[in-house]
Design a protein around this motif. Structure first.
Motif: not given
Length: 140
Positions: A99, A109, A115-116, A122
């Motif tokens: 991440n 993310y 993506q989060a 993003r």
């Protein structure tokens, strides 16, 4: 009849894109750059193994540097700038395993998807080309 068939097929050829991602983000400008990475060098050796990432900040790549990640089936590269924040002193992402974390809002993310959860934008993705077994090219 053949002319009409050719006219119908032309948009298909030009409509295809190797990478299917969008970098439209009002917070992050687009800068052109090209970065060659030698995977044989010690600072990039982690990229030879799946689920490993490297942060590269050489002053000329990306906005806040570039995060390169080995997905196991290839490589992806993202800008290290937080995509849902205006550029500030806290908008450089940090790596935490698979991440990237934005210190401004603690958003996490995924480096697999960029993506989060519950975030509008993003990570800004860059193109990655594997030149040979020990060399990558990251560019915009």
């Amino acid at each position: 009849m053949k002319k009409y068939l050719v006219l119908l097929l032309i948009p298909l050829f030009f409509g295809c894109d190797k990478e299917n991602f969008s970098n439209n983000n009002p917070y992050l400008p687009s800068y052109s750059f090209s970065l060659n990475i030698n995977l044989a060098l010690p600072q990039y050796s982690n990229l030879q193994f799946p689920s490993n990432a490297v942060y590269i900040n050489n002053g000329s790549a990306g906005i806040r540097g570039v995060i390169v990640f080995n997905t196991g089936s290839g490589y992806v590269a993202f800008d290290a700038a937080c995509p849902n924040q205006a550029l500030s002193s806290c908008s450089t992402m940090t790596l935490s395993g698979i991440n990237a974390i934005c210190p401004c809002d603690d958003a996490v993310y995924s480096l697999f998807t960029g993506q989060a959860p519950e975030k509008e934008y993003r990570l800004k993705q860059y193109r990655v080309e594997q030149l040979n077994a020990s060399s990558l090219k990251v560019y915009n």
